[in-house]
Design a protein around this motif. Sequence first.
Motif, PDB file in Angstrom:
ATOM      1  N   ILE A  44      -9.410   7.828   0.728  1.00 18.59           N
ATOM      2  CA  ILE A  44      -9.561   6.756   1.717  1.00 18.59           C
ATOM      3  C   ILE A  44      -8.407   5.767   1.613  1.00 18.59           C
ATOM      4  N   THR A  45      -7.976   5.493   0.385  1.00 17.56           N
ATOM      5  CA  THR A  45      -6.816   4.609   0.206  1.00 17.56           C
ATOM      6  C   THR A  45      -5.554   5.252   0.762  1.00 17.56           C
ATOM      7  N   TRP A  49       0.803  -1.219   0.000  1.00 15.21           N
ATOM      8  CA  TRP A  49       0.000   0.000   0.000  1.00 15.21           C
ATOM      9  C   TRP A  49       0.838   1.273   0.000  1.00 15.21           C
ATOM     10  N   GLY A  50       2.120   1.153  -0.045  1.00 16.85           N
ATOM     11  CA  GLY A  50       2.970   2.340  -0.111  1.00 16.85           C
ATOM     12  C   GLY A  50       2.954   2.968  -1.499  1.00 16.85           C
ATOM     13  N   ARG A  51       3.386   4.202  -1.583  1.00 17.01           N
ATOM     14  CA  ARG A  51       3.342   4.948  -2.841  1.00 17.01           C
ATOM     15  C   ARG A  51       4.142   4.274  -3.941  1.00 17.01           C
ATOM     16  N   GLU A  52       5.369   3.854  -3.629  1.00 19.86           N
ATOM     17  CA  GLU A  52       6.231   3.264  -4.655  1.00 19.86           C
ATOM     18  C   GLU A  52       5.647   1.952  -5.171  1.00 19.86           C
ATOM     19  N   ALA A  53       5.159   1.104  -4.258  1.00 18.71           N
ATOM     20  CA  ALA A  53       4.609  -0.188  -4.679  1.00 18.71           C
ATOM     21  C   ALA A  53       3.326   0.001  -5.488  1.00 18.71           C
ATOM     22  N   LEU A  54       2.457   0.904  -5.039  1.00 19.95           N
ATOM     23  CA  LEU A  54       1.191   1.132  -5.752  1.00 19.95           C
ATOM     24  C   LEU A  54       1.441   1.671  -7.156  1.00 19.95           C
ATOM     25  N   ARG A 107      -9.762   2.257   4.665  1.00 15.09           N
ATOM     26  CA  ARG A 107     -10.461   1.077   4.134  1.00 15.09           C
ATOM     27  C   ARG A 107      -9.400   0.173   3.526  1.00 15.09           C
ATOM     28  N   ILE A 108      -9.318  -1.048   4.027  1.00 11.27           N
ATOM     29  CA  ILE A 108      -8.259  -1.946   3.560  1.00 11.27           C
ATOM     30  C   ILE A 108      -8.815  -3.138   2.793  1.00 11.27           C
ATOM     31  N   ALA A 109     -10.115  -3.112   2.470  1.00 10.98           N
ATOM     32  CA  ALA A 109     -10.685  -4.202   1.675  1.00 10.98           C
ATOM     33  C   ALA A 109     -10.148  -4.168   0.249  1.00 10.98           C
ATOM     34  N   TYR A 110      -9.855  -2.980  -0.240  1.00 11.12           N
ATOM     35  CA  TYR A 110      -9.287  -2.829  -1.584  1.00 11.12           C
ATOM     36  C   TYR A 110      -8.609  -1.468  -1.689  1.00 11.12           C
ATOM     37  N   ALA A 111      -7.628  -1.399  -2.565  1.00 16.38           N
ATOM     38  CA  ALA A 111      -6.994  -0.123  -2.892  1.00 16.38           C
ATOM     39  C   ALA A 111      -7.655   0.411  -4.151  1.00 16.38           C
TER      40      ALA A 111
END
Length: 269
Positions: free
Chosen positions: A160-161, A139-144, A166-170
């Motif tokens: 929200i991301t 969920w980090g900027r570089e990975a996303l 909310r961690i059900a989906y990015a």
Amino acid sequence: MTDEGMNLNDLNNNLNAINDDGILQLTKQDVQPEIDFWDSTVVCYVLRTQSLYSVMNGFLRRVWGKYGIDRVFSCDNGVFLVRFRTRDARERASATRRILFNRKLVITKRWQPDLKIREEKVSVVHVWVKLPNLDLKFWGREALMKIAGLIGKPIKTDKITALKKRIAYARIMIEVAVNGEFPEFIEFFDENGNRIKQAVQFEWKPVECHMCKGMGHVEQDFPNQFVKVRKNQPRQQKSVMNQKRWRPMQKPVQGKAHEHVVKPVHETK
């Protein structure tokens, strides 16, 4: 500014703007007031169609009026400019989900000083994509950015991301080509070399239905397809087994065996 218009009578100022090659050279100061004026503007146009100003003006005000629209402008190529009273209003309007006008996508983008409005061509659009059950370590900027880059050009996440509320989906906005590829899964290796298969959910796909000419679905997903199929089918004739046919039936009258009367009845075969 006067009642008759803008006073441009300053020849000396114009002469001072000529460079050594004899060509007019504008400065940042010359254009900054107009950049500030248009900075709260959203550029929009309807995919695959052109609409009258009066129609689009009313439509856009119904959709975005609650955010505070200052003015709606139109260009001769079907592009509309919606200027909001504040930059915050522009951001809130831009963050709304996709807008459909007559079943066609309304393309929206923030106005930029270098945007060539009259050369706008629809080849790419921005869509929201969900990555359900994405591992929290991604969920980090570089990975996303890298993961979303497998789908298209990543633009931004929703608030929200970004705040991990909310961690059900990015949820990520991605720039994709019109009628391009829209994968259901993407694959990549994590930091330990493990192969990851990640599901992808498009909130809307910029594909065109050749049946209704609308956007967002293809022929096999056309909502009223079954109605058209039924209309095109010939009516089936009623089965002979269900048809009734009249025939006389002879019945003796009590006391008069030699006399007969004919009584109509319906017989089902």
